[in-house]
Design an enzyme around this catalytic site. Structure first.
Site, short mmCIF file in Angstrom:
data_model
loop_
_atom_site.label_atom_id
_atom_site.label_comp_id
_atom_site.label_asym_id
_atom_site.label_seq_id
_atom_site.Cartn_x
_atom_site.Cartn_y
_atom_site.Cartn_z
N CYS A 84 0.81 -1.25 -0.09
CA CYS A 84 0.10 -0.03 -0.01
C CYS A 84 0.94 1.18 -0.18
O CYS A 84 0.28 2.39 -0.18
CB CYS A 84 -1.07 -0.05 1.25
SG CYS A 84 -1.40 -1.49 1.66
N HIS A 341 -8.87 3.41 -1.71
CA HIS A 341 -7.32 2.83 -1.74
C HIS A 341 -6.97 1.72 -2.55
O HIS A 341 -7.02 0.63 -2.44
CB HIS A 341 -7.53 2.28 -0.23
CG HIS A 341 -6.21 1.78 0.26
ND1 HIS A 341 -5.03 2.25 -0.48
CD2 HIS A 341 -5.68 0.64 1.02
CE1 HIS A 341 -3.79 1.57 0.08
NE2 HIS A 341 -4.30 0.69 1.00
#
Ligand code: ZN
Lengths: 393, 136
Positions: A84, A341
């Site tokens: 991420c 995200h």
């Protein structure tokens, strides 16, 4: 604080569910915007770095394919991955190459088409997001790991479910005004009320984490163009300088981690390094983007970044200090919770928001008072990797 | 070979620490300790991260500790759905910690951070070997 490397262009696609195009087309959206923002052509670019979480990609070794589609061959290109936090890691590498004098201008492109794989495939990969040898055999998944931190905060730091809900309500406040966000509805307390049959966010996922405490999956891309001082001054009227970079890693296995009531160590370790390099303190930060993959993660970030003392992050949301008009505005673009995200694109999107803030070009999201120093906190995995980057005008 | 028998479902077939599963069948939950420098590890490692030695021994983990934190999973990854809901937690022994599922006979409403807990080996009905956090 040295002004050696600047961001001269930023771009981001809309973050959406089920992008109607291929990965190369998705990447091009952020690239086009960043190139037009920088006012340069591909001839001005010396190298490119592509960033994603490869478990979602069908294309093997995407850097070469994307560099060709973006018109960035024959310049060197390669791939960087820290889940991420991949694109902020890419920015760190680009900074290093420019500072070393290898290249003058480098493009960092983060992307993720999470809908590239089926939800069954995604479920399967989800369980292998952490230690596959010693933890996945128990049936772990991302929300459960963050729930371990949330539980420790509730037991030891007095954090409440309402505090976490209020982080989500704040992100909804800004998500609904961000036209690039995947989740554009406001969030109300009644959405978390388990006695309300229509409550969208009340369901337990991994207790104490509920549906509304988790960010939304999305497809998206982001692009950050970096340049050395000479090229930055030549190309850009409003260069935004990188003043400090910090990065850290932590044990993948929960059994090897320090006190869960103190949050993610990569947050405070990367922050300490970034502040030291910039010669700044938390009080100097006027606007921040933090990695709120779950509501608890934003509370932990407040503390790790020194905006609140350890264990007291909850006070910032109770006092609304992290709203746009507050003492330290955080995630006023909706954050991961509302903006979405798309793993590899997230760090670059956070950087875009801060760059626009420091240029006074953030539109309806603009923090008042012309902020001059901003911070980006981007975490990979369950605090496995962490990057903190400080920007200034 | 042998490590595919570890846990509800294993994702690792071959490891130098596969003896861990044999020890579970003998009723022991063990970590590794470095013969060179004495560093202790759980989960077990075949190589010492402190002094780089590969000369490791097994040692039995403490049987009792305190629950540092926990979570109750209402959704599960592919292959674990039938177990839902299940509780997972972290035990602190002071020097070492351990992550595992909590025993089914510990009711979620009775689980509290800081409570005393015990560690026990566990055999599933399909023959898979694991360990769990149980009442002290
Ligand atoms: Zn050793």
């Amino acid at each position: 604080m040295a002004k050696d490397v600047a961001v001269i262009g930023v771009g981001q696609s809309s973050f959406v569910r089920g992008y109607e195009g291929s990965i190369r087309e998705l990447a091009f959206e952020a690239f086009r915007e960043a190139m037009q923002d920088a006012g340069i052509t591909q001839k001005n670019v010396d190298a490119s770095i592509f960033c994603s979480a490869p478990e979602y990609d069908k294309q093997r070794s995407p850097a070469g394919v994307l560099a060709e589609y973006l018109g960035l061959i024959p310049q060197p290109t390669f791939y960087i991955e820290t889940v991420c936090s991949s694109s902020s890691s890419g920015v760190k590498v680009a900074y290093s190459m420019i500072k070393a004098g290898l290249h003058d201008v480098v493009v960092v492109l983060g992307f993720q088409k999470m809908s590239e794989i089926t939800s069954a495939e995604s479920q399967e990969r989800m369980g292998r997001g952490a230690d596959i040898q010693w933890e996945a055999p128990f049936g772990t998944m991302m929300p459960a790991y963050y729930a371990l931190y949330a539980q420790a905060y509730m037991a030891k730091n007095g954090l409440t479910h309402d505090d976490m809900m209020n982080v989500r309500i704040k992100s909804g406040t800004y998500g609904q005004t961000n036209e690039r966000a995947v989740y554009r509805k406001g969030v109300k307390a009644s959405d978390f009320d388990a006695s309300n049959p229509d409550a969208r966010m009340a369901g337990a996922v991994a207790w104490p984490i509920r549906v509304g405490d988790a960010c939304a999956n999305a497809d998206g891309s982001s692009c950050v163009i970096l340049a050395n001082a000479e090229k930055a001054k030549a190309f850009s009227k409003k260069p935004v300088w990188i003043l400090g970079i910090g990065a850290a890693s932590e044990a993948v296995n929960m059994a090897a981690r320090p006190d869960f009531a103190k949050g993610l160590s990569v947050g405070y370790n990367a922050a300490a390094e970034a502040y030291k390099m910039a010669g700044l303190t938390p009080k100097d930060i006027k606007v921040a983007e933090v990695h709120d993959c779950f509501t608890i993660a934003e509370i932990m970030a407040y503390e790790g970044l020194g905006f609140a003392p350890m264990g007291e992050g909850k006070q910032l949301i109770r006092e609304k200090a992290t709203y746009k008009e507050g003492r330290i505005p955080v995630n006023v673009d909706g954050g991961l919770l509302s903006k979405g995200h798309p793993i590899g694109a997230t760090g670059g999107s956070q950087i875009r928001t801060i760059v626009l803030q420091l240029r006074d070009e953030a539109g309806s999201m603009q923090v008042p008072g012309s902020p001059d120093i901003g911070l980006v906190h981007n975490v990979g995995g369950v605090g496995l990797y962490g990057n903190v980057t400080i920007f200034g005008r | 070979m042998g490590f595919e028998k570890f846990g509800r479902k294993s994702f690792t077939g071959v490891t130098k620490t596969a003896k861990f599963v044999d020890l579970l069948t003998e009723g022991k939950v063990e970590g590794t300790v470095c013969k060179q420098c004495g560093a202790k590890f759980f989960p077990p490692r075949a190589d010492c991260a402190s002094c780089l030695s590969k000369d490791m021994d097994w040692f039995e983990m403490p049987k009792k500790g305190k629950l540092e934190t926990f979570t109750i999973a209402y959704y599960a990854p592919f292959g674990f759905e039938k177990d839902c809901p299940y509780t997972m937690g972290l035990v602190d022994f002071g020097e070492l910690k351990l992550f595992a599922r909590l025993s089914k006979d510990l009711k979620p409403e009775d689980v509290k951070v800081g409570m005393d807990v015990a560690i026990k080996p566990l055999q599933y009905e399909d023959g898979q070997m694991s360990f769990e956090i149980a009442k002290a």
